[in-house]
Design a protein around this motif. Structure first.
Motif, mmCIF file in Angstrom:
data_model
loop_
_atom_site.group_PDB
_atom_site.id
_atom_site.type_symbol
_atom_site.label_atom_id
_atom_site.label_comp_id
_atom_site.label_asym_id
_atom_site.label_seq_id
_atom_site.Cartn_x
_atom_site.Cartn_y
_atom_site.Cartn_z
ATOM 1 N N TYR A 101 0.844 -1.201 0.000
ATOM 2 C CA TYR A 101 0.000 0.000 0.000
ATOM 3 C C TYR A 101 0.879 1.250 0.000
ATOM 4 C CZ TYR A 101 -4.047 2.860 1.701
ATOM 5 O OH TYR A 101 -5.059 3.785 1.855
ATOM 6 N N VAL A 102 1.877 1.244 0.861
ATOM 7 C CA VAL A 102 2.787 2.393 0.972
ATOM 8 C C VAL A 102 3.555 2.582 -0.335
ATOM 9 C CG1 VAL A 102 4.750 3.360 2.253
ATOM 10 C CG2 VAL A 102 2.985 2.042 3.465
ATOM 11 N N ALA A 103 3.999 1.477 -0.941
ATOM 12 C CA ALA A 103 4.773 1.545 -2.187
ATOM 13 C C ALA A 103 3.930 2.117 -3.330
ATOM 14 C CB ALA A 103 5.304 0.159 -2.554
ATOM 15 N N VAL A 104 2.633 1.758 -3.381
ATOM 16 C CA VAL A 104 1.742 2.319 -4.406
ATOM 17 C C VAL A 104 1.572 3.826 -4.179
ATOM 18 C CG1 VAL A 104 -0.630 2.341 -5.303
ATOM 19 C CG2 VAL A 104 0.530 0.158 -4.920
ATOM 20 N N ALA A 105 1.381 4.237 -2.913
ATOM 21 C CA ALA A 105 1.249 5.669 -2.604
ATOM 22 C C ALA A 105 2.516 6.434 -2.994
ATOM 23 C CB ALA A 105 0.942 5.857 -1.116
ATOM 24 N N GLU A 106 3.674 5.830 -2.773
ATOM 25 C CA GLU A 106 4.945 6.466 -3.164
ATOM 26 C C GLU A 106 5.043 6.599 -4.680
ATOM 27 O OE1 GLU A 106 7.742 4.958 0.599
ATOM 28 O OE2 GLU A 106 7.588 3.715 -1.209
ATOM 29 N N ALA A 121 -4.692 7.997 -0.692
ATOM 30 C CA ALA A 121 -5.533 7.016 0.002
ATOM 31 C C ALA A 121 -6.058 6.076 -1.081
ATOM 32 C CB ALA A 121 -6.689 7.701 0.721
ATOM 33 N N LEU A 122 -6.085 4.776 -0.781
ATOM 34 C CA LEU A 122 -6.450 3.767 -1.782
ATOM 35 C C LEU A 122 -7.837 3.196 -1.517
ATOM 36 C CD1 LEU A 122 -3.068 1.807 -2.148
ATOM 37 C CD2 LEU A 122 -3.796 3.932 -3.262
ATOM 38 N N PHE A 123 -8.533 2.901 -2.623
ATOM 39 C CA PHE A 123 -9.906 2.394 -2.564
ATOM 40 C C PHE A 123 -10.068 1.284 -3.598
ATOM 41 C CE2 PHE A 123 -9.658 6.826 -1.240
ATOM 42 C CZ PHE A 123 -10.164 6.720 0.051
ATOM 43 N N ASN A 124 -11.345 0.924 -3.903
ATOM 44 C CA ASN A 124 -11.603 -0.224 -4.774
ATOM 45 C C ASN A 124 -12.046 0.153 -6.179
ATOM 46 O OD1 ASN A 124 -11.440 -2.385 -2.604
ATOM 47 N ND2 ASN A 124 -13.010 -1.054 -1.763
ATOM 48 N N SER A 125 -12.767 1.253 -6.320
ATOM 49 C CA SER A 125 -13.371 1.593 -7.612
ATOM 50 C C SER A 125 -13.240 3.079 -7.882
ATOM 51 C CB SER A 125 -14.853 1.217 -7.610
ATOM 52 O OG SER A 125 -15.564 2.072 -6.731
ATOM 53 N N GLY A 126 -13.425 3.431 -9.148
ATOM 54 C CA GLY A 126 -13.353 4.833 -9.531
ATOM 55 C C GLY A 126 -14.376 5.695 -8.808
ATOM 56 N N ALA A 127 -15.608 5.191 -8.717
ATOM 57 C CA ALA A 127 -16.658 5.956 -8.029
ATOM 58 C C ALA A 127 -16.275 6.218 -6.575
ATOM 59 C CB ALA A 127 -17.989 5.207 -8.101
ATOM 60 N N GLU A 128 -15.691 5.205 -5.933
ATOM 61 C CA GLU A 128 -15.256 5.351 -4.539
ATOM 62 C C GLU A 128 -14.168 6.433 -4.430
ATOM 63 O OE1 GLU A 128 -14.112 2.213 -1.184
ATOM 64 O OE2 GLU A 128 -14.577 1.256 -3.086
ATOM 65 N N ALA A 129 -13.267 6.454 -5.404
ATOM 66 C CA ALA A 129 -12.207 7.472 -5.389
ATOM 67 C C ALA A 129 -12.801 8.874 -5.513
ATOM 68 C CB ALA A 129 -11.202 7.213 -6.510
ATOM 69 N N GLY A 289 -6.801 1.854 -15.249
ATOM 70 C CA GLY A 289 -5.504 1.367 -15.716
ATOM 71 C C GLY A 289 -4.451 1.133 -14.645
ATOM 72 N N ILE A 290 -4.786 1.395 -13.384
ATOM 73 C CA ILE A 290 -3.773 1.430 -12.326
ATOM 74 C C ILE A 290 -3.164 0.069 -11.994
ATOM 75 C CG2 ILE A 290 -5.415 1.189 -10.400
ATOM 76 C CD1 ILE A 290 -3.794 3.234 -8.823
ATOM 77 N N ALA A 291 -3.935 -1.031 -12.133
ATOM 78 C CA ALA A 291 -3.456 -2.302 -11.565
ATOM 79 C C ALA A 291 -3.615 -3.499 -12.498
ATOM 80 C CB ALA A 291 -4.162 -2.574 -10.235
ATOM 81 N N GLY A 292 -3.594 -3.251 -13.803
ATOM 82 C CA GLY A 292 -3.607 -4.358 -14.761
ATOM 83 C C GLY A 292 -4.860 -5.211 -14.697
ATOM 84 N N GLY A 293 -5.966 -4.674 -14.203
ATOM 85 C CA GLY A 293 -7.220 -5.398 -14.161
ATOM 86 C C GLY A 293 -7.678 -5.775 -12.770
ATOM 87 N N LEU A 294 -6.824 -5.596 -11.773
ATOM 88 C CA LEU A 294 -7.237 -5.862 -10.385
ATOM 89 C C LEU A 294 -7.925 -4.620 -9.820
ATOM 90 C CD1 LEU A 294 -4.032 -7.770 -9.317
ATOM 91 C CD2 LEU A 294 -6.295 -8.742 -9.590
ATOM 92 N N PRO A 295 -8.923 -4.806 -8.942
ATOM 93 C CA PRO A 295 -9.687 -3.648 -8.463
ATOM 94 C C PRO A 295 -8.894 -2.781 -7.486
ATOM 95 C CG PRO A 295 -10.542 -5.692 -7.512
ATOM 96 C CD PRO A 295 -9.474 -6.083 -8.466
ATOM 97 N N LEU A 296 -8.556 -1.584 -7.937
ATOM 98 C CA LEU A 296 -7.823 -0.634 -7.110
ATOM 99 C C LEU A 296 -8.130 0.765 -7.610
ATOM 100 C CD1 LEU A 296 -5.661 -0.566 -4.787
ATOM 101 C CD2 LEU A 296 -3.958 -0.247 -6.571
ATOM 102 N N ALA A 297 -8.189 1.714 -6.692
ATOM 103 C CA ALA A 297 -8.417 3.118 -7.047
ATOM 104 C C ALA A 297 -7.675 3.968 -6.043
ATOM 105 C CB ALA A 297 -9.913 3.442 -7.012
ATOM 106 N N GLY A 319 -10.040 -1.507 0.826
ATOM 107 C CA GLY A 319 -9.288 -0.436 0.162
ATOM 108 C C GLY A 319 -7.785 -0.695 0.166
ATOM 109 N N GLY A 320 -7.163 -0.683 -1.021
ATOM 110 C CA GLY A 320 -5.727 -0.958 -1.108
ATOM 111 C C GLY A 320 -5.404 -2.409 -0.799
ATOM 112 N N ASN A 321 -6.253 -3.325 -1.289
ATOM 113 C CA ASN A 321 -6.013 -4.758 -1.089
ATOM 114 C C ASN A 321 -4.588 -5.137 -1.497
ATOM 115 O OD1 ASN A 321 -5.931 -7.470 -2.818
ATOM 116 N ND2 ASN A 321 -7.256 -7.786 -1.054
ATOM 117 N N PRO A 322 -3.898 -5.977 -0.701
ATOM 118 C CA PRO A 322 -2.480 -6.255 -0.978
ATOM 119 C C PRO A 322 -2.213 -6.890 -2.339
ATOM 120 C CG PRO A 322 -3.319 -7.649 0.820
ATOM 121 C CD PRO A 322 -4.348 -6.611 0.553
#
Length: 444
Positions: A101-106, A121-129, A289-297, A319-322
């Motif tokens: 999570y920290v590495a993605v934020a960096e 801050a990390l979430f699951n979907s665009g709407a959530e972001a 496009g952030i995670a190659g198809g895995l749910p992240l925002a 949010g920010g699933n490993p």
């Protein structure tokens, strides 16, 4: 990683018998409100090819709606996510945190525009972001109003439906919506009454006038806009519009939010579309496009704004699933390694040249627009009146699907064909897909 021959292959009707069988199961088990562009059931995906359960291979001009920019089975994404799966799938970052999570934020602090101190801050979907960007802006400014734009799309939650312009299918029958959302004009060059050359300054003046008179600048927490409006029809606001809106926001203590959920991560030939006019947003929302198809925002922005929410005020169980964070680090690695910004520009050069040649032959093509691998054509009944032609868009998409090319439609009027090929698509496949599109126009 899948390794599918990068060739179009149509061996059955589309959809084929196995897909049709699965579709019957789907109709019985899945809610009718969940639609599908094309009911072919996917077996494997690799770079520019989707292989279905019947063995058909379709050229992918959709990327799961701009998600699989690095491909749907990119080596680095698979490698990193698989390794993370072995270690643990979840702890909840709000319970016991982890490095991914920290590495993605960096990485987001490094890649997003501006050299100021940033946090995420990390979430699951665009709407959530988007929803969380509004929460953060309200906490920071102590104001409530949110300004959005004609033709904008921001998601399917209650607040983001209210922020979205298009009624059908996104909002119809789902109200009432969250209050304190105000919509103003956008510089839609192709349809601007006094011509595209005037759209930037005139639309900015109209938008600012509306905000000042109807809302009051001192009441606005956030102005939220897609630097290229996605669902609304890949509208690039006319030059000069965004800088004027940003200046107005800065002058009035309003948080400027760039919604880069569809346009981010090399899609337009830059890391983020707002870089085109040197825009440095206060907050930027990302997903797709952030995670190659895995749910992240993510929401990324100025540290002092991001820190405005009280401890515990932001978050969510997943949010920010490993595993998703590992995928994101793999996707970013791939984007850098393959220089996918350059690849997006190559795709733009090929597509615009071919589509411009088609426009000379087919009067139905009113406008060609977009940047990088985010290109669209707007279809009209008459180039003089610019009357939208949604029937042509639907017919062309259907014809392309039958020939094994997956294309998507969009636009407030439903008359836009949008092209979002994976940035790793081969040049020969790109041209073959364009051949099929051209033949579909000729048949139409």
């Amino acid at each position: 990683m899948s390794d599918i021959p990068q060739e179009r292959r149509v061996v059955t009707a589309i959809p084929g018998p196995k897909s049709q069988e699965l579709q019957q199961r789907r109709v019985a088990a899945v809610a009718a409100g969940v639609g599908s562009t094309l009911p072919v059931f996917t077996a494997r995906v690799d770079r520019g090819i989707i292989e279905d359960v019947d063995g058909n291979r379709l050229i992918d001009f959709g990327s799961g709606i701009a998600v699989t920019s690095v491909g749907a089975s990119a080596e680095a994404v698979v490698r990193r996510a698989s390794a993370q799966l072995q270690d643990f799938t979840h702890t909840c970052f709000m319970v016991t945190p982890y490095e991914g999570y920290v590495a993605v934020a960096e990485a987001l602090a490094e890649l997003t525009p501006g050299d100021h101190a940033k946090k995420s801050a990390l979430f699951n979907s665009g709407a959530e972001a988007v929803e969380n960007a509004v929460k953060i802006a309200r906490a920071y400014t102590k104001r409530t109003a949110v300004v959005v734009f004609d033709h904008g799309y921001h998601g399917r939650t209650n607040l983001t439906m209210g922020m979205t312009a298009k009624n059908m299918p996104y909002k119809h029958g789902f109200g009432p919506f969250a209050p304190e959302v105000y919509r103003v004009p956008v510089a839609y060059g192709y349809r601007w009454p006094t011509g595209a050359e005037n759209a930037g300054p005139e639309a900015a003046a109209q938008a600012i006038d509306t905000i000042t008179k109807q809302v009051g600048a001192e009441n606005v927490a956030a102005i939220v806009i897609e630097p290229v409006l996605g669902e609304g029809g890949f509208i690039e606001p006319a030059k000069g519009f965004l800088p004027e809106i940003v200046k107005f926001a800065n002058d009035n203590g309003i948080v400027f939010v760039a919604d880069e959920i569809q346009s981010g991560f090399c899609r337009t030939g830059q890391w983020f579309a707002c870089e085109d006019e040197g825009i440095v947003p206060d907050l930027i929302t990302t997903a797709k496009g952030i995670a190659g198809g895995l749910p992240l925002a993510a929401v990324t922005g100025r540290a002092e704004i991001m820190d405005a929410a009280h401890a515990g005020g932001l978050g969510g169980t997943y949010g920010g699933n490993p595993v998703a964070c590992a995928g994101a680090l793999g996707a970013i690695e791939t984007m850098k390694e393959l220089d996918l910004n350059a690849k997006a520009k190559e795709i733009e050069a090929t597509m615009k040249a071919r589509l411009t040649a088609m426009q000379e032959k087919f009067a139905v093509i009113g406008d060609i627009r977009g940047r990088g691998a985010m290109i669209a054509i707007e279809l009209v009944k008459d180039p003089a009146t610019k009357e939208p032609h949604p029937e042509a868009a639907a017919a062309l998409a259907k014809a392309c699907h039958a020939e094994g090319v997956l294309v998507l439609t969009c636009g407030t009027y439903g008359n836009v064909l949008r092209f979002l090929p994976p940035l790793v698509i081969g040049q020969d496949l790109l041209n073959e897909g364009l051949d099929v599109i051209e033949n579909a126009f000729a048949a139409l």
